[in-house]
Design an enzyme around this catalytic site. Sequence first.
Site, mmCIF file in Angstrom:
data_model
loop_
_atom_site.group_PDB
_atom_site.id
_atom_site.type_symbol
_atom_site.label_atom_id
_atom_site.label_comp_id
_atom_site.label_asym_id
_atom_site.label_seq_id
_atom_site.Cartn_x
_atom_site.Cartn_y
_atom_site.Cartn_z
ATOM 1 N N ASN A 185 77.673 -33.395 29.231
ATOM 2 C CA ASN A 185 77.000 -32.099 29.214
ATOM 3 C C ASN A 185 75.499 -32.344 29.181
ATOM 4 O OD1 ASN A 185 79.566 -30.923 28.972
ATOM 5 N ND2 ASN A 185 79.515 -31.071 26.751
ATOM 6 N N ASP A 231 84.745 -39.292 18.726
ATOM 7 C CA ASP A 231 84.269 -37.923 18.492
ATOM 8 C C ASP A 231 84.994 -37.372 17.280
ATOM 9 O OD1 ASP A 231 84.000 -34.972 18.716
ATOM 10 O OD2 ASP A 231 83.046 -35.425 20.621
ATOM 11 N N ILE A 232 84.249 -36.742 16.382
ATOM 12 C CA ILE A 232 84.806 -36.249 15.117
ATOM 13 C C ILE A 232 85.744 -35.050 15.337
ATOM 14 C CG2 ILE A 232 83.012 -34.561 14.492
ATOM 15 C CD1 ILE A 232 82.935 -35.979 11.706
ATOM 16 N N GLN A 285 75.567 -28.746 26.046
ATOM 17 C CA GLN A 285 75.077 -29.904 25.290
ATOM 18 C C GLN A 285 74.599 -29.449 23.912
ATOM 19 O OE1 GLN A 285 71.869 -32.229 27.062
ATOM 20 N NE2 GLN A 285 72.151 -33.890 25.578
ATOM 21 N N HIS A 342 74.997 -38.552 26.093
ATOM 22 C CA HIS A 342 76.281 -39.178 25.744
ATOM 23 C C HIS A 342 77.343 -38.799 26.755
ATOM 24 C CE1 HIS A 342 76.070 -35.247 23.744
ATOM 25 N NE2 HIS A 342 77.366 -35.162 23.928
ATOM 26 N N PHE A 343 78.258 -39.732 26.972
ATOM 27 C CA PHE A 343 79.410 -39.495 27.845
ATOM 28 C C PHE A 343 80.645 -39.315 26.982
ATOM 29 C CE2 PHE A 343 76.426 -41.782 30.491
ATOM 30 C CZ PHE A 343 76.553 -41.184 31.730
ATOM 31 N N HIS A 344 81.451 -38.326 27.334
ATOM 32 C CA HIS A 344 82.736 -38.115 26.658
ATOM 33 C C HIS A 344 83.820 -38.866 27.436
ATOM 34 C CE1 HIS A 344 81.577 -34.486 24.174
ATOM 35 N NE2 HIS A 344 80.606 -34.460 25.066
#
Length: 138
Positions: free
Chosen positions: A87, A31-32, A94, A100-102
């Site tokens: 989310n 993640d950026i 979201q 997507h999963f964090h």
Amino acid sequence: MSQDCIFCKIIAGQIPSAKIYDQGGVYAFLDIAPVNKGHALVVPKKHYATLFDLPDDLGREMLAALKNVGRAVMTATGASGLNVGMNNYESAGQLVHHAHFHLIPRHDGDGLTLWTQHAYESTEEMRKLAQAIAAALG
Ligand code: AMP
Ligand code: ZN
């Protein structure tokens, strides 16, 4: 591929990413804007908007990737814990409409607080809601 989706562009190599994993139908990258350093995103390569759109067989593949990538994130960052989050829909925060999963590595005393919890007004209210949810199951 969805033309206006940033994650589809990342998977297609049109936008750079810090790639971690690229196997079968699953891709993972950093993640950026990490909650903690090493915060990773695990995504299906095909565009699906939310959890509810993911086919079950792809879900199984994603669970295996979450475990594999999650362990690697913990090892590489020296984390002692890992939050897995997702989310779904804008009301839940979201921002990118590609499921997507964090994976968020956690360290003792890192100060990150999760959501606030509340009490039900009564055990009756809680019981009725459990019944309503059970009745709504597919
Ligand atoms: P969500 O709020 O669950 O939709 O999360 C979207 C996540 O994507 C956020 O945590 C962003 O920091 C992350 N993100 C957005 N653009 C990029 C990008 N180009 N590369 C890596 N992560 C990104
Ligand atoms: Zn997409």
